[in-house]
Scaffold this active site. Structure first.
Site, PDB file in Angstrom:
ATOM      1  N   ARG A   1      -0.799  26.828   2.065  1.00  0.00           N
ATOM      2  CA  ARG A   1      -1.808  27.493   2.766  1.00  0.00           C
ATOM      3  C   ARG A   1      -1.308  28.878   3.000  1.00  0.00           C
ATOM      4  O   ARG A   1      -1.544  29.384   4.597  1.00  0.00           O
ATOM      5  CB  ARG A   1      -1.839  26.633   4.184  1.00  0.00           C
TER       6      ARG A   1
ATOM      7  N   ARG B   1       6.410  22.277   0.912  1.00  0.00           N
ATOM      8  CA  ARG B   1       7.559  21.935   1.817  1.00  0.00           C
ATOM      9  C   ARG B   1       7.601  20.356   1.909  1.00  0.00           C
ATOM     10  O   ARG B   1       6.641  19.620   1.539  1.00  0.00           O
ATOM     11  CB  ARG B   1       7.663  22.650   3.175  1.00  0.00           C
TER      12      ARG B   1
ATOM     13  N   TYR C   1      -4.188   9.539  13.636  1.00  0.00           N
ATOM     14  CA  TYR C   1      -3.292   9.530  12.462  1.00  0.00           C
ATOM     15  C   TYR C   1      -3.441   8.374  11.731  1.00  0.00           C
ATOM     16  O   TYR C   1      -3.472   8.096  10.632  1.00  0.00           O
ATOM     17  CB  TYR C   1      -1.959   9.951  12.861  1.00  0.00           C
TER      18      TYR C   1
ATOM     19  N   LYS D   1      -4.794   7.470   7.985  1.00  0.00           N
ATOM     20  CA  LYS D   1      -3.683   6.746   7.098  1.00  0.00           C
ATOM     21  C   LYS D   1      -4.272   5.529   6.664  1.00  0.00           C
ATOM     22  O   LYS D   1      -3.862   5.049   5.436  1.00  0.00           O
ATOM     23  CB  LYS D   1      -2.256   6.583   7.577  1.00  0.00           C
TER      24      LYS D   1
ATOM     25  N   ASP E   1      -6.613  24.824   1.500  1.00  0.00           N
ATOM     26  CA  ASP E   1      -6.739  24.315   2.903  1.00  0.00           C
ATOM     27  C   ASP E   1      -7.549  23.074   2.093  1.00  0.00           C
ATOM     28  O   ASP E   1      -8.780  23.276   1.835  1.00  0.00           O
ATOM     29  CB  ASP E   1      -7.207  24.877   3.859  1.00  0.00           C
TER      30      ASP E   1
HETATM   31  P1  NDP Z   1       5.403  18.312   6.955  1.00  0.00           P
HETATM   32  O1  NDP Z   1       4.754  18.562   7.971  1.00  0.00           O
HETATM   33  O2  NDP Z   1       6.720  18.916   6.583  1.00  0.00           O
HETATM   34  O3  NDP Z   1       4.430  19.027   5.735  1.00  0.00           O
HETATM   35  C1  NDP Z   1       3.091  18.633   5.734  1.00  0.00           C
HETATM   36  C2  NDP Z   1       2.213  19.452   4.445  1.00  0.00           C
HETATM   37  O4  NDP Z   1       0.878  19.210   4.407  1.00  0.00           O
HETATM   38  C3  NDP Z   1       2.846  21.057   4.329  1.00  0.00           C
HETATM   39  O5  NDP Z   1       2.660  21.355   2.848  1.00  0.00           O
HETATM   40  C4  NDP Z   1       1.345  21.363   4.749  1.00  0.00           C
HETATM   41  O6  NDP Z   1       0.933  22.764   4.723  1.00  0.00           O
HETATM   42  C5  NDP Z   1       0.390  20.351   4.304  1.00  0.00           C
HETATM   43  N1  NDP Z   1      -0.861  20.547   4.860  1.00  0.00           N
HETATM   44  C6  NDP Z   1      -1.032  20.184   6.209  1.00  0.00           C
HETATM   45  N2  NDP Z   1      -2.684  20.357   6.299  1.00  0.00           N
HETATM   46  C7  NDP Z   1      -3.113  20.703   5.335  1.00  0.00           C
HETATM   47  C8  NDP Z   1      -4.196  21.157   4.748  1.00  0.00           C
HETATM   48  N3  NDP Z   1      -5.273  21.062   5.940  1.00  0.00           N
HETATM   49  N4  NDP Z   1      -4.491  21.728   3.786  1.00  0.00           N
HETATM   50  C9  NDP Z   1      -3.439  21.837   2.910  1.00  0.00           C
HETATM   51  N5  NDP Z   1      -2.336  21.431   3.092  1.00  0.00           N
HETATM   52  C10 NDP Z   1      -2.013  20.967   4.362  1.00  0.00           C
HETATM   53  O7  NDP Z   1       5.193  16.788   6.577  1.00  0.00           O
HETATM   54  P2  NDP Z   1       5.718  15.649   5.599  1.00  0.00           P
HETATM   55  O8  NDP Z   1       6.206  16.488   4.256  1.00  0.00           O
HETATM   56  O9  NDP Z   1       6.715  15.112   6.363  1.00  0.00           O
HETATM   57  O10 NDP Z   1       4.587  14.879   5.234  1.00  0.00           O
HETATM   58  C11 NDP Z   1       3.974  14.808   4.007  1.00  0.00           C
HETATM   59  C12 NDP Z   1       2.934  13.866   3.983  1.00  0.00           C
HETATM   60  O11 NDP Z   1       3.849  12.377   4.246  1.00  0.00           O
HETATM   61  C13 NDP Z   1       2.030  13.592   5.243  1.00  0.00           C
HETATM   62  O12 NDP Z   1       0.679  13.067   4.613  1.00  0.00           O
HETATM   63  C14 NDP Z   1       2.496  12.643   6.359  1.00  0.00           C
HETATM   64  O13 NDP Z   1       1.597  12.145   7.008  1.00  0.00           O
HETATM   65  C15 NDP Z   1       3.190  11.697   5.472  1.00  0.00           C
HETATM   66  N6  NDP Z   1       4.254  10.967   6.051  1.00  0.00           N
HETATM   67  C16 NDP Z   1       5.274  11.543   6.563  1.00  0.00           C
HETATM   68  C17 NDP Z   1       6.423  10.850   7.166  1.00  0.00           C
HETATM   69  C18 NDP Z   1       7.538  11.299   7.944  1.00  0.00           C
HETATM   70  O14 NDP Z   1       8.410  10.373   8.389  1.00  0.00           O
HETATM   71  N7  NDP Z   1       7.969  12.744   7.508  1.00  0.00           N
HETATM   72  C19 NDP Z   1       6.045   9.219   7.281  1.00  0.00           C
HETATM   73  C20 NDP Z   1       5.123   8.857   6.851  1.00  0.00           C
HETATM   74  C21 NDP Z   1       3.958   9.627   6.158  1.00  0.00           C
HETATM   75  P3  NDP Z   1       1.673  24.169   5.497  1.00  0.00           P
HETATM   76  O15 NDP Z   1       3.115  24.113   5.119  1.00  0.00           O
HETATM   77  O16 NDP Z   1       0.538  25.232   5.160  1.00  0.00           O
HETATM   78  O17 NDP Z   1       1.543  23.679   6.885  1.00  0.00           O
END
Ligand code: NDP
Length: 234
Positions: A34, A12, A140, A144, A48
């Site tokens: 996950r 996602r 966070y 990062k 994970d």
């Molecule tokens: P979402 O919360 O929409 O998605 C996060 C994703 O990371 C999901 O697929 C989730 O899986 C997965 N995830 C979280 N923890 C784990 C884990 N322990 N093992 C495997 N998968 C994991 O976030 P975004 O799409 O917005 O963010 C994606 C990346 O971009 C992140 O690293 C975020 O920090 C970074 N980012 C986002 C910004 C924003 O404005 N949106 C800005 C800057 C950086 P599951 O579906 O199972 O929860």
């Protein structure tokens, strides 16, 4: 040339947009999830990133399905925001374990085969917060910012083997992660963005596919902001 790509957290949000962009250009794309459904047209493996054993098994599955991973996008990440005075050590460690140590785990596993192949592209999804900091985001921001150190060390260690490691620092991108923020927080963020709007996940994906492309072979250890100008000056 079709590459074998793995995107962590590609079920996602930004990760999904990245996976879809690679798939659209004809690459073989696997994503980790996950337990959620696997988006159509992508190969999903349950993983994970906080569990090294699951990481190893996921890579083995991806390798069997589409060959060794040539392009790794370390995207999986979480937030757990709260002010320093309230932040527990568990909250700090949990976020660092997912965002930074998770990236270490997948990188270590991926580079094994990248070294053999003498080819690899590693892209870390960091954040503008890595450079700017953010109130309530000590955990966070630390995780990062750590990704930049990881990427630059990998660039120095493995650059001569045709492996690049680069970082993207997205600004405010519309996904589930930012949907939970209050209108007040969103309004204040918007006022700081020179482009005058939030970003789309596809705009991060465009930068990622560039960094994985042949045209970016000489880009290594770079930090590329995709933030509408939010982080300018850092
Ligand atoms: P979402 O919360 O929409 O998605 C996060 C994703 O990371 C999901 O697929 C989730 O899986 C997965 N995830 C979280 N923890 C784990 C884990 N322990 N093992 C495997 N998968 C994991 O976030 P975004 O799409 O917005 O963010 C994606 C990346 O971009 C992140 O690293 C975020 O920090 C970074 N980012 C986002 C910004 C924003 O404005 N949106 C800005 C800057 C950086 P599951 O579906 O199972 O929860």
């Amino acid at each position: 040339m079709a590459r074998s790509v793995l995107v962590t957290g590609g079920n996602r949000g930004i990760g999904l947009a990245i996976a879809q962009a690679f798939a659209a250009q004809g690459d073989k794309v696997a994503i980790t999830h996950r337990g959620s459904a696997v988006p159509e047209g992508l190969f999903g493996v349950k993983c994970d990133v906080t569990d090294a054993e699951q990481v190893d098994l996921a890579f083995a599955e991806v390798e069997a399905h589409q060959g060794p991973v040539e392009v790794l996008v370390s995207n999986a990440g979480i937030t757990d925001d709260t002010l320093l005075m309230r932040m527990t050590e568990e909250q700090f460690t949990r976020v660092v374990d997912a965002n930074l140590t998770g990236a270490f785990r997948v990188t270590k596993r991926a580079t094994r085969n990248m070294l053999k192949a003498r080819f690899g592209r590693i892209i870390y999804i960091s954040s503008v917060v890595a450079l700017n900091g953010g109130p309530g985001q000590v955990n966070y921001a630390a995780s990062k910012a750590g990704l930049i150190g990881v990427a630059r060390s990998i660039a120095r260690e493995l650059g001569s083997r045709n492996i690049t490691a680069n970082v993207i620092t997205p600004g405010f991108i519309e996904t589930d992660m930012t949907a939970v923020l209050s209108e007040d927080v969103k309004g204040k963020a918007l006022a700081q963005i020179p482009s005058g709007r939030f970003g789309a996940a596809a705009e991060i994906a465009a930068a990622v596919t560039f960094l994985a492309s042949d045209g970016a072979a000489y880009v290594n250890g770079a930090v590329l902001p995709v933030d509408g100008g939010l982080g300018m000056g850092h």
